[in-house]
Write an enzyme that holds these catalytic residues in place. Structure first.
Site, PDB file in Angstrom:
ATOM      1  N   HIS A  85       0.827  -1.209   0.000  1.00  0.00           N
ATOM      2  CA  HIS A  85       0.000   0.000   0.000  1.00  0.00           C
ATOM      3  C   HIS A  85       0.856   1.251   0.000  1.00  0.00           C
ATOM      4  O   HIS A  85       2.016   1.252   0.409  1.00  0.00           O
ATOM      5  CB  HIS A  85      -0.961   0.011   1.195  1.00  0.00           C
ATOM      6  CG  HIS A  85      -0.326   0.445   2.484  1.00  0.00           C
ATOM      7  ND1 HIS A  85      -0.208   1.763   2.848  1.00  0.00           N
ATOM      8  CD2 HIS A  85       0.219  -0.267   3.497  1.00  0.00           C
ATOM      9  CE1 HIS A  85       0.376   1.850   4.026  1.00  0.00           C
ATOM     10  NE2 HIS A  85       0.650   0.618   4.443  1.00  0.00           N
ATOM     11  N   CYS A  86       0.246   2.326  -0.494  1.00  0.00           N
ATOM     12  CA  CYS A  86       0.774   3.674  -0.319  1.00  0.00           C
ATOM     13  C   CYS A  86      -0.394   4.476   0.248  1.00  0.00           C
ATOM     14  O   CYS A  86      -1.254   3.894   0.916  1.00  0.00           O
ATOM     15  CB  CYS A  86       1.348   4.235  -1.616  1.00  0.00           C
ATOM     16  SG  CYS A  86       0.259   4.172  -3.054  1.00  0.00           S
ATOM     17  N   VAL A  87      -0.478   5.759   0.010  1.00  0.00           N
ATOM     18  CA  VAL A  87      -1.586   6.525   0.569  1.00  0.00           C
ATOM     19  C   VAL A  87      -2.885   6.207  -0.166  1.00  0.00           C
ATOM     20  O   VAL A  87      -3.898   5.886   0.436  1.00  0.00           O
ATOM     21  CB  VAL A  87      -1.289   8.042   0.552  1.00  0.00           C
ATOM     22  CG1 VAL A  87      -2.512   8.839   0.994  1.00  0.00           C
ATOM     23  CG2 VAL A  87      -0.101   8.352   1.462  1.00  0.00           C
TER      24      VAL A  87
END
Length: 172
Positions: A85-87
């Site tokens: 994941h990232c933002v």
């Protein structure tokens, strides 16, 4: 809150999904790859390992430094699933998943992109990440299946066939 299953045991999401304890548990996630650039306190048990990828979503950010180490950790995660994941789950985390698919699944960048787009249609790695992914593909396979092309509308990503014929373009 959206989580996308890219392959068996491999999920892609934004930060909100990664923080959801029941979502992570229901997908048997035992490895979280955090490419958000943020220090995150996850509400998960100690059995969930976290790999930090401290990179910003900027074209000059050296995400390629992490391609091999992330691919290795995902491929070695035999105890459960991996969540990258990232933002927002649109640029950094998809770039890492594309690199993993090339390195560990042996698919071209074009094939990896098509696979991920099928599962998560709104991914959009930035132009710098695309350049790094194309260089990575060339180092792995000796050729490229995607290229950058300047047009009157700006820079476009172009998928190419084996004979280097343009197949389709992707906005970046």
């Amino acid at each position: 809150m959206s989580v996308s299953q890219v392959a068996p045991g491999l999920f892609l999401s934004g930060l909100d999904a990664a923080l959801n304890r029941s979502l992570v548990a229901s997908r048997d996630v035992t490895l979280i790859v955090n490419a958000s650039g943020l220090e995150v306190a996850y509400p998960h048990p100690d059995s969930v390992k976290v790999l930090q990828v401290p990179v910003q979503d900027q074209p000059h950010a050296p995400i390629d430094r992490y391609f091999d180490s992330v691919a290795k950790r995902i491929s070695e995660n035999r105890t459960g699933s991996s969540l990258v994941h990232c933002v927002a789950g649109r640029s950094r985390s998809p770039a890492l998943v594309l690199a993993y698919l090339m390195k560990c699944e042996g698919v071209s960048l074009r094939q990896a992109h098509e696979l991920v787009m099928e599962k998560r249609s709104f991914i959009r790695p930035n132009a710098g990440f695309w350049r790094q992914l194309m260089a990575y593909e060339r180092s792995l396979f000796g050729r490229n299946s995607m290229r950058m092309t300047n047009t009157c509308c700006g820079l476009l990503l172009e998928a190419v066939d084996a004979d280097d014929t343009p197949a389709y373009c992707v906005n970046i």
